[in-house]
Design an enzyme around this catalytic site. Structure first.
Site, PDB file in Angstrom:
ATOM      1  CG  ASP A   1      -2.069   1.900  -2.251  1.00  0.00           C
ATOM      2  OD1 ASP A   1      -1.552   2.798  -2.827  1.00  0.00           O
ATOM      3  OD2 ASP A   1      -0.616   1.082  -2.535  1.00  0.00           O
TER       4      ASP A   1
ATOM      5  CG  ASP B   1      -1.177  -0.734   4.222  1.00  0.00           C
ATOM      6  OD1 ASP B   1      -0.366  -0.677   3.328  1.00  0.00           O
ATOM      7  OD2 ASP B   1      -2.328   0.087   3.982  1.00  0.00           O
TER       8      ASP B   1
END
Length: 267
Positions: free
Chosen positions: A20, A18
């Protein structure tokens, strides 16, 4: 270390990150991000970088990652805006779309061959994060859906991590339209496995050969669980509810790297 890394007897050949909140916050790399990505590459691991943040196009996110020192190839990067645009193309063809979102979403829709249209011509309403959301935009989206346009959500993220703390995410926009129209959207982004499966095809790997590293159990860990893939959640205190489902927690990215290299991601 020689030979493939092992996870429950299976070789781990790739890591799906991932972005952010995991590798960076507000375009500032998190501690250890650059070195962990570099070390995994040195060991021959295949990598993918996934984000639910629909404000990014693949091109601008690719530039941003490399500008932060997180080395990524263009085809290693997937955004919910890109995957939504491609999913729409693959399932409905080129259609007229009313986008509720920002420039990154519009860019990916147009690059996929879709037409940006008004509410009366819309065959689909595609909803993402829109930090300039207005009542007028909500009204047009609802009217288009009432007229029969397909309701598509890039993601349902409740919040977006920033350096000043969490702010409302795309899920807030989706929920408003859902509440007014009474319609449930088709959700493309995490925790649905569509983005992960597209990443795996690009990596040339099976689900049994990768681990997901993220910061949000609701999206990253849940996506991994639905796909039968091990996951490691970083930057959070362990939650017994997720640990009971097999999710591993790690205090930071360097500790997560150690878990991956030792093959301890699904114990």
């Amino acid at each position: 270390m020689s030979g493939p890394l092992q996870c429950a007897g299976m070789p781990i050949r790739g890591v799906v990150f991932d972005l952010d909140g995991t590798l960076f916050v507000s375009f500032r790399p998190r501690e250890g991000a650059v070195e962990v990505v570099s070390e995994l590459r040195r060991r021959g691991m295949r990598l993918a970088f996934l984000t639910n943040n629909s404000t990014y196009s693949v091109r601008n996110l690719h530039r941003a990652l490399n500008g932060m020192g997180i080395v990524a190839a263009m085809d290693e990067v997937l955004t919910s805006s890109y995957v939504t645009a491609r999913w729409l193309l693959e399932t409905r063809g080129e259609v007229g779309v009313l986008p509720i979102g920002e420039a990154g979403l519009v860019e990916e829709l147009v690059r996929a061959g879709h037409r940006v249209v008004g509410e009366e011509e819309a065959e689909a309403v595609v909803v993402g994060l829109d930090r300039e959301l207005t009542y007028s935009k909500l009204m047009r989206a609802c009217r288009a859906i009432w007229r029969g346009a397909l309701f598509v959500a890039t993601n349902r993220d409740r919040y977006l991590p920033t350096e000043h703390g969490p702010v409302p995410g795309a899920g807030a926009v989706v929920a408003a339209i859902e509440a007014v129209t009474g319609r449930n959207p088709i959700v493309v982004g995490k925790p649905e496995p569509l983005m992960l499966d597209r990443a795996l095809r690009r990596m040339g790997l099976d689900r049994s050969e990768v681990v997901v590293v993220g910061d949000n159990p609701e999206t990253d860990a849940e996506m991994a669980l639905r796909a039968g893939v091990p996951s490691v959640i970083v930057w959070r205190d362990p939650d017994p509810r997720w640990e009971a489902r097999g999710v591993r927690y790690s205090r930071d990215l360097r500790a997560a790297l150690k878990l991956i290299l030792e093959g301890n991601v699904d114990e």
